[in-house]
Write a protein that holds these residues in place. Sequence first.
Motif, PDB file in Angstrom:
ATOM      1  N   ALA A 132       0.823  -1.123  -0.398  1.00 57.63           N
ATOM      2  CA  ALA A 132      -0.069  -0.560  -0.019  1.00 57.63           C
ATOM      3  C   ALA A 132       1.135   1.177  -0.093  1.00 57.63           C
ATOM      4  O   ALA A 132       2.301   0.937   0.243  1.00 57.63           O
ATOM      5  N   ARG A 133      -0.013   2.658  -0.616  1.00 60.25           N
ATOM      6  CA  ARG A 133       0.549   3.506  -0.406  1.00 60.25           C
ATOM      7  C   ARG A 133       1.951   3.899  -1.381  1.00 60.25           C
ATOM      8  O   ARG A 133       2.896   3.980  -0.804  1.00 60.25           O
ATOM      9  N   ASP A 134       2.658   2.474  -2.129  1.00 61.31           N
ATOM     10  CA  ASP A 134       3.751   2.739  -2.944  1.00 61.31           C
ATOM     11  C   ASP A 134       4.538   2.411  -1.941  1.00 61.31           C
ATOM     12  O   ASP A 134       6.333   3.497  -2.914  1.00 61.31           O
ATOM     13  N   ALA A 135       4.987   1.817  -1.285  1.00 61.39           N
ATOM     14  CA  ALA A 135       5.897   1.101  -0.182  1.00 61.39           C
ATOM     15  C   ALA A 135       6.734   0.841  -1.149  1.00 61.39           C
ATOM     16  O   ALA A 135       6.376  -0.275  -1.989  1.00 61.39           O
ATOM     17  N   LEU A 136       7.953   0.133  -0.120  1.00 62.88           N
ATOM     18  CA  LEU A 136       8.687  -1.238  -0.594  1.00 62.88           C
ATOM     19  C   LEU A 136       7.876  -1.888   0.349  1.00 62.88           C
ATOM     20  O   LEU A 136       9.430  -1.139   1.298  1.00 62.88           O
ATOM     21  N   PRO A 137       8.701  -3.227   0.665  1.00 63.62           N
ATOM     22  CA  PRO A 137       8.895  -4.514   1.441  1.00 63.62           C
ATOM     23  C   PRO A 137      10.414  -3.969   1.899  1.00 63.62           C
ATOM     24  O   PRO A 137      11.310  -4.126   1.309  1.00 63.62           O
ATOM     25  N   LYS A 138       9.752  -3.561   3.471  1.00 65.24           N
ATOM     26  CA  LYS A 138      11.425  -3.935   3.871  1.00 65.24           C
ATOM     27  C   LYS A 138      12.512  -4.982   3.968  1.00 65.24           C
ATOM     28  O   LYS A 138      13.930  -4.611   3.358  1.00 65.24           O
ATOM     29  N   THR A 139      11.248  -5.804   3.424  1.00 65.65           N
ATOM     30  CA  THR A 139      12.607  -7.464   3.313  1.00 65.65           C
ATOM     31  C   THR A 139      13.317  -6.760   2.351  1.00 65.65           C
ATOM     32  O   THR A 139      14.259  -7.948   1.363  1.00 65.65           O
ATOM     33  N   LEU A 140      13.071  -6.420   0.469  1.00 63.67           N
ATOM     34  CA  LEU A 140      13.446  -5.780  -0.650  1.00 63.67           C
ATOM     35  C   LEU A 140      15.104  -5.415  -0.600  1.00 63.67           C
ATOM     36  O   LEU A 140      15.743  -5.270  -1.320  1.00 63.67           O
ATOM     37  N   ARG A 141      15.543  -4.686   0.373  1.00 65.06           N
ATOM     38  CA  ARG A 141      16.378  -3.552   0.512  1.00 65.06           C
ATOM     39  C   ARG A 141      17.380  -4.036   0.353  1.00 65.06           C
ATOM     40  O   ARG A 141      18.241  -3.769  -0.721  1.00 65.06           O
ATOM     41  N   PRO A 142      17.979  -5.581   1.098  1.00 57.83           N
ATOM     42  CA  PRO A 142      18.986  -5.929   0.782  1.00 57.83           C
ATOM     43  C   PRO A 142      19.161  -6.444  -0.427  1.00 57.83           C
ATOM     44  O   PRO A 142      20.334  -6.895  -1.517  1.00 57.83           O
ATOM     45  N   VAL A 143      17.874  -7.306  -1.373  1.00 56.04           N
ATOM     46  CA  VAL A 143      18.153  -7.357  -2.749  1.00 56.04           C
ATOM     47  C   VAL A 143      18.417  -6.066  -3.308  1.00 56.04           C
ATOM     48  O   VAL A 143      19.589  -5.773  -4.776  1.00 56.04           O
ATOM     49  N   LEU A 144      17.866  -4.708  -2.752  1.00 56.00           N
ATOM     50  CA  LEU A 144      17.916  -3.287  -3.600  1.00 56.00           C
ATOM     51  C   LEU A 144      19.205  -3.084  -3.523  1.00 56.00           C
ATOM     52  O   LEU A 144      20.499  -2.677  -4.252  1.00 56.00           O
ATOM     53  N   GLU A 145      19.747  -3.402  -2.559  1.00 51.79           N
ATOM     54  CA  GLU A 145      21.780  -2.592  -1.714  1.00 51.79           C
ATOM     55  C   GLU A 145      22.157  -4.155  -2.880  1.00 51.79           C
ATOM     56  O   GLU A 145      23.615  -3.415  -3.438  1.00 51.79           O
ATOM     57  N   LEU A 146      22.374  -5.745  -2.967  1.00 49.29           N
ATOM     58  CA  LEU A 146      23.030  -5.960  -4.369  1.00 49.29           C
ATOM     59  C   LEU A 146      23.118  -5.224  -5.655  1.00 49.29           C
ATOM     60  O   LEU A 146      24.132  -5.672  -5.788  1.00 49.29           O
ATOM     61  N   ILE A 147      21.738  -4.847  -5.803  1.00 45.64           N
ATOM     62  CA  ILE A 147      21.016  -4.099  -7.821  1.00 45.64           C
ATOM     63  C   ILE A 147      22.529  -2.821  -7.293  1.00 45.64           C
ATOM     64  O   ILE A 147      23.033  -2.796  -8.596  1.00 45.64           O
ATOM     65  N   GLY A 148      22.340  -2.937  -6.193  1.00 45.50           N
ATOM     66  CA  GLY A 148      22.992  -1.422  -6.151  1.00 45.50           C
ATOM     67  C   GLY A 148      24.628  -1.084  -6.979  1.00 45.50           C
ATOM     68  O   GLY A 148      25.666  -1.048  -6.769  1.00 45.50           O
ATOM     69  N   HIS A 149      24.882  -2.241  -5.427  1.00 40.53           N
ATOM     70  CA  HIS A 149      26.489  -2.235  -4.772  1.00 40.53           C
ATOM     71  C   HIS A 149      27.113  -3.625  -6.274  1.00 40.53           C
ATOM     72  O   HIS A 149      27.965  -2.833  -6.027  1.00 40.53           O
ATOM     73  N   ASP A 150      26.346  -4.045  -6.972  1.00 42.57           N
ATOM     74  CA  ASP A 150      27.193  -4.913  -7.648  1.00 42.57           C
ATOM     75  C   ASP A 150      26.648  -5.227  -9.637  1.00 42.57           C
ATOM     76  O   ASP A 150      27.837  -4.428 -10.231  1.00 42.57           O
TER      77      ASP A 150
END
Length: 356
Positions: free
Chosen positions: A235-253
Amino acid sequence: MSERPYLFHAADISYFSGKVRPALRYKGIRYAEVLPDFADIRKRTGLHFIPVVVTPDDDTWQDTSDILDRLEAAHPQPPLYPTTPVQRVVSFLFELYADEFLVLPAMHYRWNFEESELKARGDFAAIQDDAARADAFADTMKGSLPFLGVSDATIVPIETHLDDLLTALENHFGEHRYLLGDRPSLADCALMGPMYAHLYLDAVPGRIVREYHRVANWVERMNHPVPGDAGKWCARDALPKTLRPVLELIGHDAVPWVADGVAAIEAFAKKELPDGGAPPRIVGRVESTLRGRTTERAVQAYTLYMAQRPIDAYRALAKAERAKVDAALRGTGCGALFELHLPRRMGKDGFELVLS
């Protein structure tokens, strides 16, 4: 029903077939999946790539990003493309990641392990019914590893990246059925390309993925969706908190890897195509670093086409909406993608890339 079905020229072991198939099933589209007729595909597109979709009106769609865009436009319900800024941009970001970076572990685990290679060669022969041609194609695929950036220098970081990804996804799918919540999206379809065709079906990585039971269940759920599943994205265009480690992998690598490619394409264009035109598939070579290990690799012109999709989605937003995306991705490293300078555009003329 008299209307002809869509024809889906595809194969289970095809990386990009796995990206389109879940969309067809989830949207409840009437289609028939057929073994690829490569003679017809080449006649229609001038290329030898799958998947290809032939519509009931005999139009030909090739290129999975274009196919999914057109399916969404022609069959908007249930939607796969979020319209809210954060989730929409992140969906395109996952597509870029799956198409342009996860090819590294997918190809490494298929061709650098004898058991996986033997299975893949057998699978290719089964699809083509021509063992000699299938072997020649397999030789080409295996020989492409150094061009992709799969080398002695990068094998350890590639394997570590996949381990980190599977761990993060296992945790995420313990709380959410799909990447953006409880409804599949473009992000899920894109991730299915490498995850299903290579990492789930190939001999060696298939055993690894199945150790992550929730990830394996997501793969099966994506391949066997309930058409029109009425779940919701967060809801409200939120991202799941559990998705953040995946996004960090994308951003880092992945983001630095893509950025190197985009810069190399611009350097090529400035020197070789100052007035635009059709680029070669491979536009040169570049040095890239993955987790401290440097390798030389080829750069594909198509990388710019894919990088434009999340960047365009971001830059099309109003200032306040971009601020929401910035806040959601702050600290992941993904924001660097939207800062890339793109003086040239990669478009299409029919099925061919064209630089302007």
